[in-house]
Motif scaffolding. Sequence first.
Motif, PDB file in Angstrom:
ATOM      1  N   ASP A 105       0.011  -8.845   3.099  1.00 53.79           N
ATOM      2  CA  ASP A 105      -0.089  -9.341   2.044  1.00 53.79           C
ATOM      3  C   ASP A 105       0.062  -8.997   0.573  1.00 53.79           C
ATOM      4  OD1 ASP A 105      -0.727 -11.648   0.399  1.00 53.79           O
ATOM      5  OD2 ASP A 105      -2.551 -12.388   0.684  1.00 53.79           O
ATOM      6  N   TYR A 106      -0.856  -7.863   1.060  1.00 56.29           N
ATOM      7  CA  TYR A 106      -1.421  -6.468   0.583  1.00 56.29           C
ATOM      8  C   TYR A 106      -1.373  -5.172   0.938  1.00 56.29           C
ATOM      9  CZ  TYR A 106      -3.058  -9.946  -3.303  1.00 56.29           C
ATOM     10  OH  TYR A 106      -2.845 -11.107  -4.971  1.00 56.29           O
ATOM     11  N   ALA A 107      -0.981  -4.098   0.464  1.00 55.03           N
ATOM     12  CA  ALA A 107      -2.016  -2.684   0.636  1.00 55.03           C
ATOM     13  C   ALA A 107      -1.782  -2.067  -0.672  1.00 55.03           C
ATOM     14  CB  ALA A 107      -0.396  -2.083   0.788  1.00 55.03           C
ATOM     15  N   ILE A 108      -2.756  -1.351  -0.442  1.00 55.21           N
ATOM     16  CA  ILE A 108      -3.417  -0.671  -0.963  1.00 55.21           C
ATOM     17  C   ILE A 108      -4.737   0.482  -0.792  1.00 55.21           C
ATOM     18  CG2 ILE A 108      -5.609  -0.306  -2.945  1.00 55.21           C
ATOM     19  CD1 ILE A 108      -4.974  -3.603  -0.782  1.00 55.21           C
ATOM     20  N   LEU A 109      -3.406   2.247  -1.990  1.00 51.39           N
ATOM     21  CA  LEU A 109      -3.554   2.882  -1.525  1.00 51.39           C
ATOM     22  C   LEU A 109      -4.944   3.642  -2.488  1.00 51.39           C
ATOM     23  CD1 LEU A 109      -2.205   5.690  -1.587  1.00 51.39           C
ATOM     24  CD2 LEU A 109      -1.172   5.953  -3.605  1.00 51.39           C
TER      25      LEU A 109
ATOM     26  N   GLY B  83      -6.218   8.652  -0.910  1.00 52.11           N
ATOM     27  CA  GLY B  83      -4.892   8.690  -0.342  1.00 52.11           C
ATOM     28  C   GLY B  83      -4.960   8.011   0.669  1.00 52.11           C
ATOM     29  N   GLN B  84      -5.568   7.179   1.275  1.00 54.63           N
ATOM     30  CA  GLN B  84      -4.969   6.496   2.230  1.00 54.63           C
ATOM     31  C   GLN B  84      -4.205   4.995   1.756  1.00 54.63           C
ATOM     32  OE1 GLN B  84      -7.682   6.494   5.532  1.00 54.63           O
ATOM     33  NE2 GLN B  84      -7.587   8.709   5.905  1.00 54.63           N
ATOM     34  N   ILE B  85      -3.853   4.538   2.967  1.00 52.19           N
ATOM     35  CA  ILE B  85      -3.355   3.740   2.499  1.00 52.19           C
ATOM     36  C   ILE B  85      -4.096   1.808   3.117  1.00 52.19           C
ATOM     37  CG2 ILE B  85      -1.211   1.158   2.334  1.00 52.19           C
ATOM     38  CD1 ILE B  85       0.238   4.040   1.668  1.00 52.19           C
TER      39      ILE B  85
END
Length: 238
Positions: free
Chosen positions: A145-149, A153-155
């Motif tokens: 649904d969502y991916a956040i940086l 620096g990690q996702i």
Amino acid sequence: MRILEFWTGSEALPITGFVIRAIIVYIYIFLMVKILGQRSMGSIDPLDFIFGVVIGDIVGEPLSSGDLPLGGPLASAGLIAAFHFTLTYTALKTPRFRRVIEDEPLIVIEKGKILHDQLKKAKVTIESLLMDLRLRDASDLNEVDYAILEANGQISVIKKSANQALTPTDMNMDPKDKGYPKVIIEDGKIIHANLKELGSIDWLKEELLKRGHRNPHEIFLLTIDETSGWYISPKQQV
């Protein structure tokens, strides 16, 4: 060896002097990290990275050069640590200042769609994004649904509600393994080496047309897994 040679330095500093210096520096850095708190260890953001590099350079040189005095580097390291602690504390208490020294989380996938403009802004390649998703058990992009940086620096990944709690095992189901998704289109360009294992270009265009896409160049990312599951993220309209 004179008693204080390990502290003042000497061109002929014996091994015991280097050993004493190493012990002092280790204890000093250990106490410094304890005072600064676990944040400096558990989250390596740009501010912490700069702090680590500078401190390592300052206290590392006296350990390799016996003729340098030890007091100056330790005092400099203490000053840098105090400055780092002040910035960190100020950022903790002042949200506006926090935005100056710390990067805000950057959304790279929103509601299942890859925001390639955000990827370019963060200088993250598709290959790097897919690797991070696989490391977080999110190789099927249809489940994301969502991916956040994050600032470090990690996702981080938020899966869709239907893919979070209940698993096929809980339902006594035996689904097929999806395997490794192949990248067929990346940034509008067809990956022919992967496509030839599945079909021809004409087959690809026909399948895309069935899914409402007339031109492969309109697709930012297309992957197909081993169960013929498709993931399509079209390019953003400018």
